[in-house]
Structures are given as structure tokens and as C-alpha cells.
Write a protein that holds these residues in place. Structure first.
Motif, PDB file in Angstrom:
ATOM      1  N   GLU A  61       0.832  -1.204   0.000  1.00 60.67           N
ATOM      2  CA  GLU A  61       0.000   0.000   0.000  1.00 60.67           C
ATOM      3  C   GLU A  61       0.873   1.264   0.000  1.00 60.67           C
ATOM      4  O   GLU A  61       0.610   2.204  -0.743  1.00 60.67           O
ATOM      5  CB  GLU A  61      -0.940   0.027   1.219  1.00 60.67           C
ATOM      6  CG  GLU A  61      -1.939  -1.107   1.256  1.00 60.67           C
ATOM      7  CD  GLU A  61      -1.448  -2.363   1.991  1.00 60.67           C
ATOM      8  OE1 GLU A  61      -2.270  -3.240   2.252  1.00 60.67           O
ATOM      9  OE2 GLU A  61      -0.242  -2.458   2.298  1.00 60.67           O
ATOM     10  N   SER A  75      -6.152   6.557  -0.434  1.00 61.51           N
ATOM     11  CA  SER A  75      -6.052   5.203   0.105  1.00 61.51           C
ATOM     12  C   SER A  75      -5.682   4.214  -0.994  1.00 61.51           C
ATOM     13  O   SER A  75      -5.932   4.450  -2.170  1.00 61.51           O
ATOM     14  CB  SER A  75      -7.374   4.775   0.755  1.00 61.51           C
ATOM     15  OG  SER A  75      -8.373   4.596  -0.226  1.00 61.51           O
ATOM     16  N   GLU A  77      -6.158   0.034  -1.515  1.00 58.02           N
ATOM     17  CA  GLU A  77      -6.785  -1.176  -0.984  1.00 58.02           C
ATOM     18  C   GLU A  77      -6.395  -2.358  -1.868  1.00 58.02           C
ATOM     19  O   GLU A  77      -6.591  -2.318  -3.083  1.00 58.02           O
ATOM     20  CB  GLU A  77      -8.309  -0.998  -0.992  1.00 58.02           C
ATOM     21  CG  GLU A  77      -9.085  -2.213  -0.609  1.00 58.02           C
ATOM     22  CD  GLU A  77     -10.591  -2.038  -0.859  1.00 58.02           C
ATOM     23  OE1 GLU A  77     -11.288  -3.068  -0.854  1.00 58.02           O
ATOM     24  OE2 GLU A  77     -11.047  -0.905  -1.073  1.00 58.02           O
TER      25      GLU A  77
END
Length: 128
Positions: A61, A75, A77
Motif C-alpha cells: 500500500e 487510500s 486497498e
């Protein structure tokens, strides 16, 4: 300082992930050199090709988010084996994808991940 990964589109742009075993050594700073001397010498040799130097991370990540620079990532994922979904602010979407998809393409080659980039708005609209 080690070069852990590199992806290049000759004549246009290179992305390079660097790492140092010694926490007291800044791997990016070591590659750039004082006042950019080291990297500028290479850029001149490559006739102006842009070079993005990013920190390598064992955390996928973090690595994907850093590799998408200069875009700011909200973000990352993981969605499968070597696949991920990246969310960015709407004004960062074109920067994350890059001209003709270049930034996303180089990031995918550098990290080895299939990357699906969406804006926060697109993710909400599609119910993700």
C-alpha cells in the motif's frame, strides 16, 4: 543505497524505487546528490528524460501510494493477488493517471501491481 525497482519509458520518464538498510542514510537524497548534481548529470545524459525517485517499501500500500507521486493518494486497498484499488481526490485523478496513462503505467510496472485508480466521487457513485 539500493535500487529496488525501476520502470522506464525511454525518452520520457523513469520511476526508480530506492532503499537503504541504514536508517541514517536518506536513499532519495543520496541519489539526488548535493543541489541535484547526481540526478542532473543522469538527466543530461538521457537528454532531459524526467526521473522520479521514490522510497521503496515492503508494504504494498505504501509503495503504490509513493509510486503514484506527484499525485496525492487517499487510500490504497489490495483487491487480489497483485491488484489494488487506489482512491484519489477528484482534482488528483488526471495527475495520478498521467498524460496518456503514463504515470499509472509506470507505477504498475514499477510495483508489479495491476492498479485501478478512481476518484473519491467515482467510488461513491459506483457504491464501492
Amino acid at each position: 543505497v539500493e535500487i529496488r525497482a525501476i520502470a522506464r519509458e525511454a525518452g520520457n520518464r523513469t520511476k526508480m524505487a530506492v532503499w537503504s538498510e541504514d536508517e541514517n542514510i536518506d536513499p532519495i537524497g543520496a541519489c539526488v546528490g548535493p543541489r541535484g548534481q547526481r540526478v542532473n548529470a543522469i538527466v543530461e545524459e538521457l537528454r532531459g528524460e524526467k526521473i522520479d525517485i521514490i522510497p521503496y517499501s515492503e508494504q504494498p500500500e505504501e509503495f503504490v501510494a509513493a509510486a503514484l507521486a506527484p499525485a496525492r493518494v487517499l487510500s490504497v486497498e489490495l483487491t487480489g493477488e497483485r491488484a489494488c484499488r487506489v482512491l484519489v481526490e477528484p482534482d488528483q485523478l488526471s495527475l495520478a493517471i498521467g498524460r496518456e496513462g503514463q504515470n499509472a503505467r509506470l507505477t504498475a510496472r514499477l510495483t508489479g501491481f495491476k492498479i485501478d485508480i478512481k476518484s473519491e466521487t467515482q467510488a461513491i457513485e459506483s457504491g464501492e
